[in-house]
Design a protein around this motif. Structure first.
Motif, PDB file in Angstrom:
ATOM      1  N   ASP A   8       1.474   8.972  -6.192  1.00  0.00           N
ATOM      2  CA  ASP A   8       0.482  10.049  -6.165  1.00  0.00           C
ATOM      3  C   ASP A   8       0.952  11.292  -6.919  1.00  0.00           C
ATOM      4  N   GLU A  31      -1.923   1.036 -14.315  1.00  0.00           N
ATOM      5  CA  GLU A  31      -2.800   2.207 -14.343  1.00  0.00           C
ATOM      6  C   GLU A  31      -2.663   3.021 -15.622  1.00  0.00           C
ATOM      7  N   SER A  73       2.090   2.081  -3.680  1.00  0.00           N
ATOM      8  CA  SER A  73       1.080   2.739  -4.507  1.00  0.00           C
ATOM      9  C   SER A  73       1.004   4.234  -4.218  1.00  0.00           C
ATOM     10  N   SER A  74       1.078   4.617  -2.946  1.00  0.00           N
ATOM     11  CA  SER A  74       0.980   6.040  -2.593  1.00  0.00           C
ATOM     12  C   SER A  74       2.172   6.846  -3.100  1.00  0.00           C
ATOM     13  N   GLU A 107       0.823  -1.208   0.000  1.00  0.00           N
ATOM     14  CA  GLU A 107       0.000   0.000   0.000  1.00  0.00           C
ATOM     15  C   GLU A 107       0.857   1.259   0.000  1.00  0.00           C
ATOM     16  N   TYR A 143       8.282  -2.731  -8.456  1.00  0.00           N
ATOM     17  CA  TYR A 143       6.927  -2.637  -7.900  1.00  0.00           C
ATOM     18  C   TYR A 143       6.195  -1.370  -8.334  1.00  0.00           C
ATOM     19  N   PRO A 144       6.786  -0.176  -8.197  1.00  0.00           N
ATOM     20  CA  PRO A 144       6.066   1.003  -8.705  1.00  0.00           C
ATOM     21  C   PRO A 144       5.887   0.969 -10.217  1.00  0.00           C
ATOM     22  N   ILE A 153       2.782  -1.054 -10.935  1.00  0.00           N
ATOM     23  CA  ILE A 153       1.565  -0.283 -10.660  1.00  0.00           C
ATOM     24  C   ILE A 153       1.333   0.753 -11.744  1.00  0.00           C
ATOM     25  N   ARG A 203       0.354  10.643 -10.521  1.00  0.00           N
ATOM     26  CA  ARG A 203      -1.078  10.684 -10.841  1.00  0.00           C
ATOM     27  C   ARG A 203      -1.569  12.127 -10.944  1.00  0.00           C
TER      28      ARG A 203
END
Length: 250
Positions: free
Chosen positions: A80, A113, A76-77, A73, A105-106, A109, A83
């Motif tokens: 941001d 997305e 993912s942040s 978790e 890992y990032p 993700i 995003r």
């Protein structure tokens, strides 16, 4: 050139060679515009940024730590800012991020997305050692660290050797630096005498770099000292070009 919003995978030098010898100028231009970073170690990341530019605005930067203790978790942040339309850089301790590195890992993700991912050119000990080994560069596999347990390690090596022979595949792996000499001794003892073994040490270092390819039997006779030095190991039991004699001494 103003960079676009993307997840930039930023290579870091793997030796003490001058940055200009291993990192393209275009990378540094991009790096100079980044203010959000995903890194393994904040201290070393800041040191590198200050090294390439003593005036780098460290105080304006945000650093997210990504290591083996980081939860899913949290990863993912870290995206941001991306995003929100801001570029983000991923840096490992050395070499190319996301290759044998938690930086994958990032990237996973971001790809899921539909966020843009931009890999930058830089040194990779895996590819550079393969280039210099003389082994098959069309079929190869990187295995990271082998088991620590002695018997399991020996079994793993024999499996890699068997697969190399069956598929004509180069097998690549690494070891904790203080155990490098023991790894070479095990390779020389456990593998078939004719299996080829390459040890690539201090890649890109202009003074210390050493890449040596020999039969396992010949490593028993050679003097070496790779302990506490960054090294990578390759083995090849296949006959490149269908002719094992290419490795025989004339």
């Amino acid at each position: 050139m103003k960079i676009q919003s993307a997840l930039y995978l930023v290579p870091v030098p793997i030796s003490g060679a001058p940055v200009s010898d291993t990192i393209p100028a275009g990378n540094l231009e991009i790096l100079g515009q980044l203010r959000h970073f995903i890194v393994e170690n904040v201290r070393t990341a800041r040191r590198y940024l200050r090294h390439i530019d003593p005036a780098f605005p460290i105080a304006e930067c945000t650093f997210f730590v990504l290591d083996r203790h980081t939860g899913p978790e949290e990863v993912s942040s870290m995206l941001d800012p991306l995003r929100s339309g801001m570029p983000v850089g991923v840096m490992s301790e050395a070499g190319c991020p996301a290759v044998a590195d938690p930086g994958s890992y990032p990237v996973e993700i971001a790809q899921r997305e539909g966020l843009r991912v931009v890999p930058l050119v830089g040194p990779s000990s895996i590819l550079m050692s393969l280039m210099a080994s003389g082994f098959n560069g069309q079929g190869f596999a990187f295995h990271g660290y082998l088991p620590i347990d002695g018997s399991e390690r020996r079994k793993a090596l024999k499996r890699l050797e068997s697969e190399s022979s069956l598929r004509q595949m180069t097998q690549i792996f690494i070891e904790t630096p203080y155990r490098n000499n023991r790894m070479v001794a095990l390779l020389a003892e456990a593998l078939s005498p004719s299996t080829m073994v390459c040890v690539a040490c201090d890649i890109t270092d202009p003074e210390k770099e050493e890449v040596v390819t020999l039969r396992a039997a010949d490593w028993k006779k050679r003097k070496y000292d790779y302990d506490k030095r960054p090294a990578i190991f390759l083995l090849y039991a296949g006959a490149k070009g269908g002719d094992s004699r290419r490795y025989e001494k004339k």
